[in-house]
Design an enzyme around this catalytic site. Structure first.
Site, PDB file in Angstrom:
ATOM      1  CG  ASP A  29      64.097  13.157  14.138  1.00  0.00           C
ATOM      2  OD1 ASP A  29      63.372  13.654  15.129  1.00  0.00           O
ATOM      3  OD2 ASP A  29      63.777  13.655  12.953  1.00  0.00           O
TER       4      ASP A  29
ATOM      5  CE  LYS B  92      61.356  11.210  12.213  1.00  0.00           C
ATOM      6  NZ  LYS B  92      61.789  11.705  11.202  1.00  0.00           N
TER       7      LYS B  92
END
Length: 448
Positions: free
Chosen positions: A169, A129
């Site tokens: 995201d 991430k």
């Protein structure tokens, strides 16, 4: 979610000490550990191999400076992150979050969750991430381009089609991915599928925008059918109003449900007649305005400041699709009191531990994020495949593959929960099924 196993308790204590001041990361680890006790009791070989000590420690944590200049010529500096958490089953894969709340704690929690989520998809993807505390809201296209190019000036050294493939995201949509991909291509002088969520005319996948929201409803529908019910005729709350929320609303409606509320970071709308999704798409996807503008389209709808109140609306199904920890213990109790029977998560870890305990103790069907919202990363994996093969699948082909993946994820959760004596606890099933695939790969590859 009480942990009784001495080994897990000791490891959690050591993890807390090594990661002090990182509550979301510790929350994510605690939730997984709480469901792994029956696995650890059966699999001493995984303990002996040190799999759990390694699985809570990222393989690599990258923090860097991101300087950029605004339209007035003023210099700004943000902080960039990429946490490459686990590559046991494939290249690191996970989104880039652009939001003022981003810090190492948030990125680590997301990367940890992503490891198990990607495992559940059945595709060969590890967990990672990234992101920055940059806020794209209110910025011009030129300012966002300046930031994204500066961000990639460092990130490009650490990513690649067979190493680490970032995606979108919160705060990172097709526009931002386009700027990042363009800068990567310029710096590396090569065209490879290193970012997913790209535009359709340069390697993106059809159905990617819809994937997380559709996938959430595909998983939820499997869960409902396995328990003798369906979406049809149900009243649904959907928090958020980004891609996940919009397309969860669209798919739930197509299944015969009535979505009556949506939200953004300022407040929520309630439309007793059912949300007009065309209006929401116009406001959010075209005008890029706040959800309160919905009242310009439907005067009889209600708008309320603050997000938390959305969970006070009576419903059958709640689909939290906004952000982490948006449903706390108090909100969960109100949902139960008002007759809610199902909570399925479109956002990452949107329920606090107290909320989850409330769901489980009251017999709600609970679809945990790492399973229920895996459709987005699954379709990113399908985009990677298309890029590698130099071809493009139709919307229907991608959607069919997505539907099949979400069915297999539910099946894995259901079977794992049954095998380890917690039938119907899909959170435990997701954690166990996701963990075992990664753990077996880590053990096979040795102490690395």
């Amino acid at each position: 979610m009480e942990i009784k196993n001495a080994y897990l308790l000791d490891l959690l204590k050591r993890t807390e000490q090594r990661n002090a001041g990182e509550p979301e990361f510790i929350q994510a680890v605690t939730e997984v550990f709480a469901t792994l006790e029956p696995v650890i009791e059966k699999r001493q070989d995984l303990v002996d191999a040190g799999v759990l000590e390694r699985i809570v420690e990222p393989e690599r944590q990258i923090i860097f400076r991101v300087p950029w200049v605004d339209d007035k010529g003023v210099s700004h500096v943000n902080r960039g992150f990429r946490v490459q958490f686990n590559s046991a089953i494939g290249p690191y894969k996970g989104g880039i979050r652009l939001h003022p709340s981003v810090n190492l704690n948030i990125i680590k929690f997301l990367g940890f969750e992503q490891t198990f989520k990607n495992s559940l998809t059945t595709l060969p993807m590890g967990g990672g991430k990234g992101g920055s505390d940059f806020d794209p809201k209110g910025k011009s296209d030129n300012e966002i381009m300046n930031f994204c190019q500066s961000f990639v000036n460092e990130l490009y050294r650490h990513i690649g089609a067979d190493l680490d493939v970032p995606a979108g995201d919160i705060g990172t949509g097709a526009r931002e991915i386009g700027y990042m991909f363009g800068q990567y291509k310029r710096l590396r002088n090569e065209w490879v599928g290193v970012f997913t969520g790209k535009g359709l005319n340069y390697g993106g996948s059809l159905a990617r925008k819809q994937a997380t929201g559709y996938g959430l409803c595909y998983f939820t529908n499997e869960m409902l059918q396995a328990n003798g019910t369906s979406f049809h005729g149900k009243t649904v709350l959907v928090s958020g109003s980004g891609n996940v929320a919009i397309y969860a609303c669209e798919k739930a409606t197509s299944y015969g449900a009535k979505v009556v509320a949506m939200s953004d970071s300022n407040g929520y709308i309630y439309d007793k007649n059912g949300i007009d999704l065309d209006a929401v798409k116009q406001i959010k996807e075209v005008e890029r305005k706040r959800i309160k503008e919905y009242l310009n389209y439907h005067k009889d709808a209600e708008y309320h400041e603050g997000c938390k109140g959305i969970w006070t609306i009576p419903c059958d199904i709640a689909l939290p699709c906004a952000t982490q920890n948006e449903i706390d213990g108090e909100s969960a109790k109100i949902l139960v009191k008002n007759g809610c029977k199902v909570v399925s998560e479109g956002a990452n870890m949107p329920s606090t531990p107290e909320a989850i305990d409330t769901y489980l103790s009251n017999g709600l069907l609970y679809g945990p994020a790492k399973a229920a919202n895996a459709g987005g990363v699954a379709t990113s994996g399908l985009e990677m495949t298309q890029n590698s093969m130099r071809l493009s699948w139709t919307f229907e082909e991608v959607d069919e593959k997505l539907h099949g993946i979400m069915k297999s994820i539910f099946k894995a959760c259901d079977e794992a929960s049954t095998e380890y004596g917690m039938k119907g606890n899909y959170m435990a099933g997701a954690n166990i099924a996701g963990f075992l695939k990664v753990a077996e790969a880590m053990k096979a590859q040795g102490n690395v």
